[in-house]
Design a protein around this motif. Structure first.
Motif, PDB file in Angstrom:
ATOM      1  N   VAL A 145      10.618 -35.357  17.946  1.00 25.98           N
ATOM      2  CA  VAL A 145      11.158 -34.612  16.813  1.00 25.98           C
ATOM      3  C   VAL A 145      10.258 -33.424  16.512  1.00 25.98           C
ATOM      4  O   VAL A 145       9.027 -33.574  16.400  1.00 25.98           O
ATOM      5  N   HIS A 146      10.871 -32.255  16.379  1.00 21.94           N
ATOM      6  CA  HIS A 146      10.134 -31.063  15.964  1.00 21.94           C
ATOM      7  C   HIS A 146      10.395 -30.827  14.485  1.00 21.94           C
ATOM      8  O   HIS A 146      11.536 -30.734  14.043  1.00 21.94           O
ATOM      9  N   SER A 147       9.321 -30.747  13.701  1.00 15.80           N
ATOM     10  CA  SER A 147       9.459 -30.572  12.260  1.00 15.80           C
ATOM     11  C   SER A 147       8.256 -29.797  11.739  1.00 15.80           C
ATOM     12  O   SER A 147       7.112 -30.064  12.126  1.00 15.80           O
ATOM     13  N   LYS A 148       8.513 -28.814  10.873  1.00 14.57           N
ATOM     14  CA  LYS A 148       7.450 -28.017  10.281  1.00 14.57           C
ATOM     15  C   LYS A 148       6.630 -28.803   9.271  1.00 14.57           C
ATOM     16  O   LYS A 148       5.505 -28.434   8.933  1.00 14.57           O
ATOM     17  N   VAL A 149       7.207 -29.881   8.752  1.00  9.81           N
ATOM     18  CA  VAL A 149       6.506 -30.781   7.831  1.00  9.81           C
ATOM     19  C   VAL A 149       6.549 -32.182   8.441  1.00  9.81           C
ATOM     20  O   VAL A 149       7.438 -32.490   9.230  1.00  9.81           O
ATOM     21  N   PRO A 150       5.589 -33.033   8.112  1.00 11.34           N
ATOM     22  CA  PRO A 150       5.584 -34.375   8.704  1.00 11.34           C
ATOM     23  C   PRO A 150       6.897 -35.120   8.428  1.00 11.34           C
ATOM     24  O   PRO A 150       7.297 -35.281   7.275  1.00 11.34           O
ATOM     25  N   PRO A 151       7.593 -35.576   9.485  1.00 10.84           N
ATOM     26  CA  PRO A 151       8.875 -36.253   9.285  1.00 10.84           C
ATOM     27  C   PRO A 151       8.716 -37.769   9.225  1.00 10.84           C
ATOM     28  O   PRO A 151       7.647 -38.320   9.509  1.00 10.84           O
ATOM     29  N   THR A 152       9.797 -38.409   8.876  1.00 11.70           N
ATOM     30  CA  THR A 152       9.928 -39.859   8.995  1.00 11.70           C
ATOM     31  C   THR A 152      10.978 -40.123  10.071  1.00 11.70           C
ATOM     32  O   THR A 152      12.065 -39.551  10.033  1.00 11.70           O
ATOM     33  N   ILE A 153      10.641 -40.979  11.038  1.00  9.48           N
ATOM     34  CA  ILE A 153      11.551 -41.270  12.151  1.00  9.48           C
ATOM     35  C   ILE A 153      11.941 -42.745  12.089  1.00  9.48           C
ATOM     36  O   ILE A 153      11.071 -43.629  12.062  1.00  9.48           O
ATOM     37  N   LYS A 154      13.245 -42.994  12.062  1.00 10.00           N
ATOM     38  CA  LYS A 154      13.766 -44.350  11.989  1.00 10.00           C
ATOM     39  C   LYS A 154      14.709 -44.610  13.159  1.00 10.00           C
ATOM     40  O   LYS A 154      15.358 -43.702  13.671  1.00 10.00           O
ATOM     41  N   TRP A 155      14.802 -45.899  13.545  1.00 14.60           N
ATOM     42  CA  TRP A 155      15.702 -46.326  14.617  1.00 14.60           C
ATOM     43  C   TRP A 155      16.743 -47.285  14.053  1.00 14.60           C
ATOM     44  O   TRP A 155      16.423 -48.171  13.255  1.00 14.60           O
ATOM     45  N   PHE A 156      17.987 -47.104  14.506  1.00 13.20           N
ATOM     46  CA  PHE A 156      19.091 -47.961  14.075  1.00 13.20           C
ATOM     47  C   PHE A 156      19.879 -48.412  15.305  1.00 13.20           C
ATOM     48  O   PHE A 156      19.896 -47.739  16.339  1.00 13.20           O
TER      49      PHE A 156
END
Length: 331
Positions: A145-156
């Motif tokens: 994931v590319h994000s300018k701010v720290p992201p949250t990554i979830k799996w479903f």
């Protein structure tokens, strides 16, 4: 605690806000661990690595530390964990408790979230990718994931049930459009390079229940991005493992046994009825035979009257003065 880059923020060490002003005469100390602050820094959620690091004491501008820690013009280097200790603890100017208070804060420093130059997260490299593996193998799904701010990554994982058939649990499942999705545990996100984060989902000893659609969701303060992938399994001989094969077999057997059971009910009733009829006819026949076994013959040869009672092949002759008695059970 969250603050934007360039802003000022304060951390207050105390159980209640009104206690803070009474604490400055106590022994107050502040410590810091750097994490989650940008390029090649340990994520603050990775507590296993952080526990191995030592707390760095803050000098508080070469003065005794106060209960309120002020951070001016915050930057990514200020992001991390802050810990304060107070001894003794004072609830007011007259009350002093011989206890040591320890509080830990996580400071998240982000770029201005309303800045139009900050986009929603973007999933890179067409990941996660469709995967085919052998049954009972380990499967690793990756999501960058590319994000300018720290992201949250979830799996479903999508639940293959119709609406109304799924027992909705808001702690583990969500409903999106016409489908239900189950939240899966993962290792979280790891910073790979500048503004690029990685998350992995590992399926151990993959079995029939692991076949299906998996979704990676990247979330930041601006928006959401998602992508899905299909996981398929093969038997050792190369044939595909059918999704829900065991469940389909059970359902087929149930569908087959239902009409069989319905057909057996009248059949059993017919058999019981015929058995009762046969028993009743046998009882009637035994009564008729018992009645026919008693026959009276008058004296045709003259002389004294003789009664002849024939039972099978035996003939008994009686005189007129004699009496014959036989016990007969009547049902």
């Amino acid at each position: 605690m969250k603050c934007s880059t360039g802003a000022d923020t304060q951390l207050k060490c105390g159980i209640k806000e009104q206690h803070a002003d009474h604490m400055n005469s106590s022994d107050v100390r502040w410590y810091f661990k750097s994490c989650g602050g940008g390029f090649q820094q340990t994520a603050c959620s990775n507590r296993a690595l952080l526990d191995a690091l030592d707390w760095q004491p803050l000098d508080c501008d070469n003065k005794p530390c106060r209960v309120t820690l002020t951070i001016q013009n915050a930057s990514e280097t200020d992001a991390g964990l802050y810990r304060c200790t107070i001894h003794p603890y004072r609830t007011d100017n007259r009350t002093q408790l011989d206890i040591q208070l320890v509080r830990t804060f996580e400071l998240v420093v982000t770029k201005w979230p309303l800045d139009e130059s900050i986009p929603a997260p973007e999933l890179l490299d067409n990941l996660p990718a469709n995967t085919t593996a052998l049954a009972e193998a380990q499967i690793v799904l990756q999501c960058r994931v590319h994000s300018k701010v720290p992201p949250t990554i979830k799996w479903f994982r999508r639940i293959n049930k119709r609406l109304g058939e799924h027992n909705f649990n808001q702690n583990k499942s969500i409903r999106y459009l016409e489908n239900f999705y189950e939240l899966l545990p993962s290792a979280g996100e790891k910073l790979l390079s500048h503004d690029v984060y990685l998350s992995k989902l590992i399926l151990y000893n993959a079995s029939e229940r692991d076949i299906g659609i998996y979704v990676c969701v990247g979330i930041n303060y601006v928006g959401v991005s998602m992508a899905d992938a299909y996981v398929n399994l093969l038997n050792p001989n190369g044939t595909p493992v059918e999704e829900g094969a065991a469940g389909a077999y059970v359902e087929l057997m149930v569908l087959f046994l239902i009409p069989v059971a319905l057909a057996l009910i009248p059949l059993l009733g017919w058999i019981v009825l015929n058995l009762l009829r046969a028993k009743h006819q046998a009882e009637e026949k035994s009564l008729v035979q018992l009645h026919d076994s008693l026959v009276y013959e008058p004296n045709v040869h003259g002389g004294s009257a003789v009664q002849r009672i024939q039972q099978g092949r035996n003939v008994v002759r009686l005189k007129n003065t004699e009496h014959f008695y036989e016990k007969v059970d009547i049902v």
